[in-house]
Design an enzyme around this catalytic site. Structure first.
Site, short mmCIF file in Angstrom:
data_model
loop_
_atom_site.label_atom_id
_atom_site.label_comp_id
_atom_site.label_asym_id
_atom_site.label_seq_id
_atom_site.Cartn_x
_atom_site.Cartn_y
_atom_site.Cartn_z
N ARG A 1 3.89 -20.55 -12.59
CA ARG A 1 4.31 -19.91 -11.69
C ARG A 1 4.53 -18.30 -12.04
NH1 ARG A 1 7.55 -24.45 -12.01
NH2 ARG A 1 7.01 -25.78 -10.44
N HIS B 1 -17.72 -6.26 4.66
CA HIS B 1 -17.82 -7.78 4.19
C HIS B 1 -18.72 -8.51 5.05
CE1 HIS B 1 -13.22 -7.55 2.46
NE2 HIS B 1 -14.25 -7.03 1.56
N HIS C 1 -20.68 -4.86 -3.59
CA HIS C 1 -19.55 -4.66 -2.73
C HIS C 1 -19.47 -3.13 -2.14
CE1 HIS C 1 -15.51 -4.92 -1.22
NE2 HIS C 1 -15.20 -3.74 -1.81
N ASN D 1 -8.66 -0.45 4.11
CA ASN D 1 -9.98 -1.32 4.27
C ASN D 1 -10.85 -0.60 5.09
OD1 ASN D 1 -8.62 -3.82 3.27
ND2 ASN D 1 -7.19 -3.92 5.04
N HIS E 1 -14.43 -1.81 5.50
CA HIS E 1 -14.39 -3.13 4.87
C HIS E 1 -14.80 -4.35 5.88
CE1 HIS E 1 -13.20 -1.20 1.36
NE2 HIS E 1 -13.39 -2.39 0.64
N ARG F 1 -1.01 0.29 4.74
CA ARG F 1 -1.91 -0.27 3.63
C ARG F 1 -3.42 -0.64 4.12
NH1 ARG F 1 -1.08 -3.75 -1.98
NH2 ARG F 1 -3.27 -3.53 -2.80
N LYS G 1 -3.40 -6.67 -5.36
CA LYS G 1 -4.11 -7.82 -4.49
C LYS G 1 -4.93 -8.76 -5.31
CE LYS G 1 -4.57 -6.14 0.28
NZ LYS G 1 -5.51 -5.78 1.30
N GLU H 1 -15.88 3.64 -3.13
CA GLU H 1 -14.59 3.42 -2.95
C GLU H 1 -13.68 4.68 -2.98
OE1 GLU H 1 -13.42 0.39 -1.68
OE2 GLU H 1 -14.38 -1.26 -2.70
N GLU I 1 1.00 -4.94 3.00
CA GLU I 1 0.11 -4.51 3.90
C GLU I 1 0.57 -5.00 5.50
OE1 GLU I 1 -4.27 -5.18 3.09
OE2 GLU I 1 -4.82 -5.12 5.15
N LYS J 1 -4.08 5.70 -3.77
CA LYS J 1 -3.64 4.37 -3.39
C LYS J 1 -2.24 3.82 -3.84
CE LYS J 1 -5.32 -0.47 -3.84
NZ LYS J 1 -6.62 -1.37 -4.24
N1 NAD Z 1 -8.24 -6.28 -5.41
C1 NAD Z 1 -8.42 -5.24 -4.91
O1 NAD Z 1 -7.59 -4.64 -4.39
C2 NAD Z 1 -10.00 -5.02 -4.62
C3 NAD Z 1 -10.36 -4.02 -4.09
C4 NAD Z 1 -11.64 -3.41 -4.28
C5 NAD Z 1 -12.41 -4.34 -4.50
N2 NAD Z 1 -12.08 -5.63 -5.10
C6 NAD Z 1 -12.99 -6.53 -5.51
O2 NAD Z 1 -13.77 -6.20 -6.63
C7 NAD Z 1 -15.12 -6.80 -6.92
C8 NAD Z 1 -15.98 -5.82 -7.06
O3 NAD Z 1 -15.85 -5.29 -8.38
P1 NAD Z 1 -16.90 -4.65 -9.37
O4 NAD Z 1 -17.80 -3.74 -8.46
O5 NAD Z 1 -16.26 -3.94 -10.39
O6 NAD Z 1 -17.72 -5.83 -9.69
P2 NAD Z 1 -17.97 -6.71 -11.30
O7 NAD Z 1 -16.61 -7.12 -11.61
O8 NAD Z 1 -18.83 -7.90 -10.92
O9 NAD Z 1 -18.47 -5.61 -11.98
C9 NAD Z 1 -20.17 -5.22 -11.85
C10 NAD Z 1 -20.72 -5.26 -12.97
O10 NAD Z 1 -20.76 -4.49 -14.07
C11 NAD Z 1 -20.40 -5.05 -15.39
N3 NAD Z 1 -19.78 -4.11 -16.20
C12 NAD Z 1 -18.18 -3.90 -15.96
N4 NAD Z 1 -17.69 -2.97 -16.58
C13 NAD Z 1 -18.76 -2.69 -17.31
C14 NAD Z 1 -19.08 -1.58 -18.37
N5 NAD Z 1 -17.93 -0.79 -18.73
N6 NAD Z 1 -20.26 -1.49 -19.07
C15 NAD Z 1 -21.38 -2.29 -18.70
N7 NAD Z 1 -21.14 -3.25 -17.67
C16 NAD Z 1 -20.17 -3.39 -17.15
C17 NAD Z 1 -20.18 -6.60 -15.04
O11 NAD Z 1 -20.28 -7.50 -16.06
C18 NAD Z 1 -20.46 -6.76 -13.80
O12 NAD Z 1 -21.92 -7.26 -13.95
C19 NAD Z 1 -15.25 -7.54 -5.54
O13 NAD Z 1 -15.18 -8.86 -5.62
C20 NAD Z 1 -14.25 -6.99 -4.36
O14 NAD Z 1 -13.91 -7.86 -3.59
C21 NAD Z 1 -10.81 -5.78 -5.19
ZN ZN Z 2 -13.63 -2.57 -1.61
#
Ligand code: NAD
Ligand code: ZN
Length: 377
Positions: A130, A260, A274, A253, A256, A249, A152, A194, A245, A235
């Protein structure tokens, strides 16, 4: 180490949420201080590090060592790389491993990785027993400027992205900018989208600053830390005012709803990351706004020019492989969670730095716009 080589003092940005207020600490070489920083908040004896296999081979030993130096015993949960890990099956395994390792309330989960691991580990921390405390240790640019902040957390459904999740704030974010040195250039560019988004939605001066300093941000001089901190500050302020949101907030997006849909149409794959989808989505949001006479075409071109200069896509034709159909994109857009009572809610713009929520955009207008956009070569 000589004084000249000593890293600059970290930048601290606060996310002000009453008794759940937390710091985002940004700077080079911070991973070594992880244990000490966590211990100052929670005198825990146990930590569980969740990371993907790529980040595990690069940074898991250093993270575990930093925690051990501050008296934490740690276990690790290693998942596969990529968006596919934001699935029920990986989520189930992560939860079961945390429980099997007897991670209890009072212990700390560490999300070490990009946005995928941050979203997955944050959601596991939200529900296991929990609710467990967790710390974000973002390692991708995208995670450092965006996903690690704001609480989030989510996994994906077969119906769309991020449809199963929870709001669960971390107790600390530690963004070690030196880990970005090993990030693939394409991933860095995706995260940059972003950053640009934060300028475009509410801070025109930051967008101008990015135009002037993009090379330094990519090169990894002090400009990079400044950009990350500015992005986090924006942010953090929005999240402090509208954590769940219910209003403002939603501006985060920007790009997005379109993004998406493109991302899903490309199968959440290497065809379109992404951040790349977000860049394309931002270009669409500006163009649709220009079509409605809300923003001058020159502003729209300026935005597209900057995204392209950073190596990001702005035209559908840049998506590798088959071009998605307008029907498929409209289906995906209708499935997006930003759809309310049949109306399509879009974040549109009145200018650079002036985004707003347009709650009832007509689906026919979007279809006509996308049809034109798909025909672009
Ligand atoms: N929660 C939120 O508010 C929010 C906001 C924006 C995006 N997101 C989510 O984030 C995700 C995308 O995140 P991302 O782009 O970081 O993708 P990811 O986590 O897949 O990382 C991208 C790649 O980089 C590699 N990597 C990460 N750090 C590294 C480093 N220091 N050195 C070498 N390789 C490294 C990872 O292994 C992966 O292959 C999506 O699922 C998206 O929906 C969430
Ligand atoms: Zn995003």
């Amino acid at each position: 180490m000589t004084a000249a080589l000593r890293p600059a003092d970290p930048i601290v940005v606060k996310v002000a949420l009453g008794d759940r207020t937390y710091d985002i600490v940004i700077g080079r070489g911070l991973l070594a201080s992880l244990g000490r920083r966590v211990a100052m908040l929670r005198p825990a004896t146990k930590a569980a590090i969740i990371c993907d296999d790529a980040v595990a081979s690069l940074y898991l030993p250093a993270a575990a060592e930093a925690l051990a130096a501050a008296g934490f015993a740690s276990i690790s949960v290693v998942v596969g790389q990529g968006e596919g890990s934001k699935s029920f099956s990986t989520f189930e395994r992560a939860c079961e491993e945390l429980i099997a390792a007897r991670i209890e309330r009072g212990d700390v989960v560490i999300a070490l990785g990009g946005g995928v691991v941050g979203d997955l580990a944050g959601f596991a921390a939200a529900v296991v027993r929990r609710g467990l405390d967790y710390v974000q240790v973002p390692t991708s640019l995208l995670a450092q400027v965006d996903s690690s902040v704001g609480g989030k957390t989510a996994i994906n459904s077969s119906h769309g992205k991020n449809l199963i999740g929870a709001f669960h704030q971390p107790i600390l974010v530690v963004a070690d900018t030196s880990v970005l040195d090993t990030l693939a250039p394409r991933q860095f560019r995706a995260g940059y989208a972003e950053l640009v988004k934060h300028g475009l939605l509410g801070d025109a001066a930051f967008f101008s600053w990015l135009e002037a300093n993009v090379a330094d941000v990519f090169a990894g001089t002090g400009a990079r830390e400044h950009a990350i901190a500015t992005s986090c500050r924006m942010k953090a302020e929005i999240v402090a005012r509208d954590e769940r949101e219910s209003g403002e907030r939603a501006l985060l997006n920007l790009g997005h709803t379109f993004g998406h849909a493109f991302e899903a149409a490309a199968g959440f794959s290497d065809r379109l990351l992404h951040g790349e989808a977000v860049a394309l989505g931002i270009a669409c949001a500006f163009e649709l706004s220009a079509k409605r006479g809300l923003v001058a075409p020159a502003e729209t071109e300026r935005v597209a020019r900057h995204l392209a200069a950073a190596g990001l896509p702005t035209r559908v034709a840049e998506i590798a492989g088959e071009t998605p159909s307008v029907d498929r994109l409209m289906d995906l857009i209708a499935q997006d969670k930003k759809v309310k009572r049949g109306h399509l809610a879009f974040i549109l713009v009145r200018g650079i730095g002036a985004a707003f929520v347009a709650p009832d955009v007509d689906a026919a207008e979007v279809r006509a716009f996308l049809t034109e956009k798909l025909a672009e070569r």
